[in-house]
Design a protein around this motif. Sequence first.
Motif, mmCIF file in Angstrom:
data_model
loop_
_atom_site.group_PDB
_atom_site.id
_atom_site.type_symbol
_atom_site.label_atom_id
_atom_site.label_comp_id
_atom_site.label_asym_id
_atom_site.label_seq_id
_atom_site.Cartn_x
_atom_site.Cartn_y
_atom_site.Cartn_z
ATOM 1 N N ILE A 148 0.858 -1.200 0.000
ATOM 2 C CA ILE A 148 0.000 0.000 0.000
ATOM 3 C C ILE A 148 0.891 1.246 0.000
ATOM 4 O O ILE A 148 1.854 1.330 0.773
ATOM 5 C CB ILE A 148 -0.909 0.038 1.256
ATOM 6 C CG1 ILE A 148 -1.838 -1.187 1.290
ATOM 7 C CG2 ILE A 148 -1.737 1.330 1.293
ATOM 8 C CD1 ILE A 148 -2.669 -1.307 2.565
ATOM 9 N N ALA A 149 0.539 2.216 -0.880
ATOM 10 C CA ALA A 149 1.262 3.498 -0.873
ATOM 11 C C ALA A 149 0.300 4.609 -0.476
ATOM 12 O O ALA A 149 -0.801 4.718 -1.022
ATOM 13 C CB ALA A 149 1.858 3.791 -2.251
ATOM 14 N N THR A 150 0.729 5.407 0.477
ATOM 15 C CA THR A 150 -0.042 6.567 0.912
ATOM 16 C C THR A 150 0.486 7.782 0.175
ATOM 17 O O THR A 150 1.699 8.035 0.188
ATOM 18 C CB THR A 150 0.162 6.780 2.432
ATOM 19 O OG1 THR A 150 -0.185 5.580 3.106
ATOM 20 C CG2 THR A 150 -0.682 7.929 2.946
ATOM 21 N N LEU A 151 -0.390 8.524 -0.474
ATOM 22 C CA LEU A 151 0.045 9.735 -1.180
ATOM 23 C C LEU A 151 -0.308 10.957 -0.335
ATOM 24 O O LEU A 151 -1.478 11.330 -0.206
ATOM 25 C CB LEU A 151 -0.617 9.833 -2.549
ATOM 26 C CG LEU A 151 -0.317 8.695 -3.528
ATOM 27 C CD1 LEU A 151 -0.954 8.980 -4.882
ATOM 28 C CD2 LEU A 151 1.188 8.488 -3.693
ATOM 29 N N ALA A 152 0.708 11.568 0.267
ATOM 30 C CA ALA A 152 0.521 12.773 1.070
ATOM 31 C C ALA A 152 1.316 13.898 0.415
ATOM 32 O O ALA A 152 2.154 14.543 1.052
ATOM 33 C CB ALA A 152 0.972 12.523 2.509
ATOM 34 N N ILE A 153 1.081 14.061 -0.871
ATOM 35 C CA ILE A 153 1.806 15.046 -1.695
ATOM 36 C C ILE A 153 0.781 15.954 -2.375
ATOM 37 O O ILE A 153 -0.408 15.621 -2.439
ATOM 38 C CB ILE A 153 2.681 14.350 -2.766
ATOM 39 C CG1 ILE A 153 1.837 13.353 -3.586
ATOM 40 C CG2 ILE A 153 3.860 13.652 -2.130
ATOM 41 C CD1 ILE A 153 2.599 12.668 -4.714
#
Length: 208
Positions: A148-153
């Motif tokens: 899982i990748a979290t995108l906080a960008i």
Amino acid sequence: MPKSVISDAVKRRLPRYYRFLTTLQEEKAERISSEELSRRMGVTASQIRQDLNNFGGFGQQGYGYNVDKLKAELGRILGLDTPHHIIIIGAGNLGQALAGYSNFQTRGLIVKGIFDANPSLVGKRVGDLEVMPMSALKDFIRDNDISIATLAIPKEPAASVAAELYGYGIRAFWNFAHVDLDLPEDAVSENVHLSDSLMQLTYWLNNG
Ligand code: NAI
């Protein structure tokens, strides 16, 4: 039962059941009736029975539900019985806050790494982690079994970063960037917008 047969509405309610069952476990409750669960959760007992029947029931007439067993079953259905390794892309305010939220780990969701494109953040300690450069992504994903990748960008780079991650094998995206990702069919994105939740309150203040 094949995944597709379960409605999205039911799938979306499962984490809430799981959360209530966790609280019941903390209260050392061994079993609970659908009526009591219904009272606590504010949904009808028949809704609960219907929802859980999708997965084969788990309840017993006159006994209710065994809390440990039901929680274990729901955990299995939610995929929490095997650990999932997560990375966070973006080590700004949000990324750092998410990295510091250790409660994910109790649910088998383990934050393994945090990455940022800004060289001045690389090497910075965030909890137990150290911010890594984007150039380290590919090897890290491969070596740490990341699912899982979290995108906080920001929204501007989100699509290209998601495409890069897809190329490295990531199929599940927890997306906080304010943009809908156009992903291939075998990938899924869960978009989180805290402001949507807040707007439920402004709606209520305005119309309630
Ligand atoms: P921030 O500006 O503190 O952090 C963003 C980080 O992303 C920075 O460290 C920056 O260097 C990094 N970054 C930018 N482009 C990148 C790229 N191509 N690859 C890797 N890293 C990159 O911002 P904050 O407050 O942490 O918010 C992050 C994003 O999440 C913003 O777009 C914001 O709008 C959004 N957001 C969404 C929320 C939601 O509920 N969906 C709530 C809060 C923020």
